[in-house]
Design an enzyme around this catalytic site. Structure first.
Site, PDB file in Angstrom:
ATOM      1  N   ARG A 169       0.854  -1.206   0.000  1.00  0.00           N
ATOM      2  CA  ARG A 169       0.000   0.000   0.000  1.00  0.00           C
ATOM      3  C   ARG A 169       0.885   1.249   0.000  1.00  0.00           C
ATOM      4  NH1 ARG A 169      -2.050   2.029   4.516  1.00  0.00           N
ATOM      5  NH2 ARG A 169      -2.580   0.028   5.456  1.00  0.00           N
TER       6      ARG A 169
ATOM      7  N   TYR B 172     -14.726  17.541 -16.683  1.00  0.00           N
ATOM      8  CA  TYR B 172     -15.307  16.208 -16.531  1.00  0.00           C
ATOM      9  C   TYR B 172     -16.358  16.231 -15.410  1.00  0.00           C
ATOM     10  CZ  TYR B 172     -15.488  11.421 -14.827  1.00  0.00           C
ATOM     11  OH  TYR B 172     -15.918  10.206 -14.380  1.00  0.00           O
TER      12      TYR B 172
ATOM     13  N   ASP C 109      -5.788  18.858 -15.102  1.00  0.00           N
ATOM     14  CA  ASP C 109      -6.179  17.521 -15.542  1.00  0.00           C
ATOM     15  C   ASP C 109      -5.723  17.401 -17.000  1.00  0.00           C
ATOM     16  OD1 ASP C 109      -7.482  15.277 -16.570  1.00  0.00           O
ATOM     17  OD2 ASP C 109      -9.208  15.510 -15.246  1.00  0.00           O
TER      18      ASP C 109
ATOM     19  N   LYS D 291      -7.456   6.309 -19.689  1.00  0.00           N
ATOM     20  CA  LYS D 291      -7.646   6.800 -21.056  1.00  0.00           C
ATOM     21  C   LYS D 291      -6.384   6.568 -21.906  1.00  0.00           C
ATOM     22  CE  LYS D 291     -11.326   8.386 -18.924  1.00  0.00           C
ATOM     23  NZ  LYS D 291     -12.467   7.525 -18.708  1.00  0.00           N
TER      24      LYS D 291
END
Ligand SMILES: Cc1ncc(COP(=O)(O)O)c(C=O)c1O
Length: 378
Positions: free
Chosen positions: A45, A97, A169, A194
């Site tokens: 983690r 978005y 972004d 993406k």
């Protein structure tokens, strides 16, 4: 080393086994030599070798020192927003978005973190929106779904004077076409789902920065909140980076052909592609991007039934959420989950109308792409 070479080699240095690609370390914990060990990997983690390989490669491609990989694009966004404290304010483009709207409106408000939306692309309007409470400016460019262009350098200059951090972004452009840190941004976020993954087979996200202080805070959040990219997803994302340059070149080449075709089609009202000289953001895009990307949106002539007929007539394009994969996809943002959290009025205000179609242009043979669009437009 140049972009394509870094994409193939960074983070994938040959290890003691001779493996020329980074293997998948499907490992949760690592044996330590003794108490107080400073070994790099202890628990996945916090840090995992496959994830680190991907983080290192992506950081290099963004011209950054540090990269951090997350379980999704929105998890990466949350990590960047975790820098804020109660009472702080975000100034953001209203063109973004829909999931980012959801985070700001439904989650950050619960921590008394407010948001001001800027509807224009004018840097002066961002300056006017800033108050004493503003701690972060959130940009997305080109924007999802109508491909507005924001001037990263101009807005970052304004922010810098006031010690406000700028997040960009960079999902639509990918680091191949745009490197926001070099234009003055402090943090870049990605949905690696993406173009970076590139094959529609992972959900992932990333944050990159050059600022050691911001990196330490976001790294702490990554480990403490735990929405990390898995070793397998990190492996696929790293593999995606290796072909990013060739894919992006082909996405753009095909997108240009599609944009020109749509511009001349009698059933199309408006074509939105930053590569077209008619696009309002073309000059800024030319300045801050090395290419215009693979996304093309357009507005159809006629009523709702025409849009429905177009979508149902597509044979090669899949009607689906998401973007940036090798296959061509079509979506109707007005009707789909990306912007469903906005009211009808709000959608109209940011140009998300019933006649809007967003295309993610794949890397198939452009003749097949154009033929499909031609027959579906009728
Ligand atoms: C521009 C942009 N940013 C962030 C996201 C969120 O990414 P993810 O779906 O990987 O969480 C998306 C998803 O479509 C997006 O288009």
């Amino acid at each position: 080393m140049r972009f394509a070479t870094r994409a193939i080699h960074k983070g994938s240095e040959v290890d003691s086994t001779g493996s020329v690609v980074s293997p998948i370390y499907a490992v949760s914990t690592f044996k330590q030599p003794g108490i107080g060990s400073d070994q790099r990997f202890k628990y996945s983690r916090a840090s995992n070798p496959t994830r680190s390989s991907f983080e290192e490669c992506l950081a290099s491609l963004e011209g950054a020192k540090y990269g951090l990989a997350f379980a999704s694009g929105v998890a990466a966004e949350m990590a960047a927003l975790s820098l804020l404290k109660t009472g702080d304010e975000v100034v953001t483009t209203a063109h973004m978005y829909g999931g980012t709207y959801k985070i700001l409106r439904k989650i950050m408000v619960n921590y008394n973190i407010s948001t001001k939306y800027v509807y224009s692309t004018d840097a002066d309007d961002f300056e006017r929106a800033i108050t004493k409470k503003t701690k972060l400016i959130w940009l997305e460019t080109p924007t999802n779904p109508i491909l507005k262009i924001l001037d990263i350098r101009a807005i970052s200059d304004i922010a810098k004077k006031r010690k406000i951090q700028v997040v960009v972004d960079n999902t639509f452009a990918s680091p191949y076409f745009q490197q926001p840190l070099s234009l003055g941004a402090d943090i870049v976020v990605h949905s690696t789902t993406k173009y970076i993954g590139g094959h529609s087979d992972i959900i992932g996200g990333a944050v990159v920065t050059n600022n050691n202080n911001l990196y330490k805070k976001i790294k702490f959040y990554q480990s403490a909140a735990g929405a990390i990219a898995s070793p397998f997803d990190s492996f696929l994302a790293l593999r995606g980076l290796k072909t990013l340059e060739v894919r992006m070149k082909k996405h753009e080449e095909n997108a240009f052909e599609v944009a020109k075709f749509l511009q001349n089609n009698k059933n199309v009202n408006e074509t939105l592609y930053p590569g077209l000289t008619s696009h309002t953001g073309h000059e800024i895009a030319k300045k801050q991007m090395s290419g215009f990307g693979g996304m093309v949106s357009f507005r159809m002539k006629g009523n709702e039934s025409k849009v429905k007929k177009f979508i149902s007539s597509l044979k090669l394009f899949a009607f689906a959420e998401s973007l940036g994969g090798i296959e061509s996809l079509a979506s109707t943002p007005y009707y789909m989950i990306t912007h469903a959290s906005l009211s009808e009025q709000e959608r109209a205000k940011i140009g998300i109308t019933r006649d809007l179609i967003r295309l993610s242009i794949g890397i198939e043979d452009s003749r097949d792409i154009l033929e499909d669009l031609e027959q579906a437009l009728g």
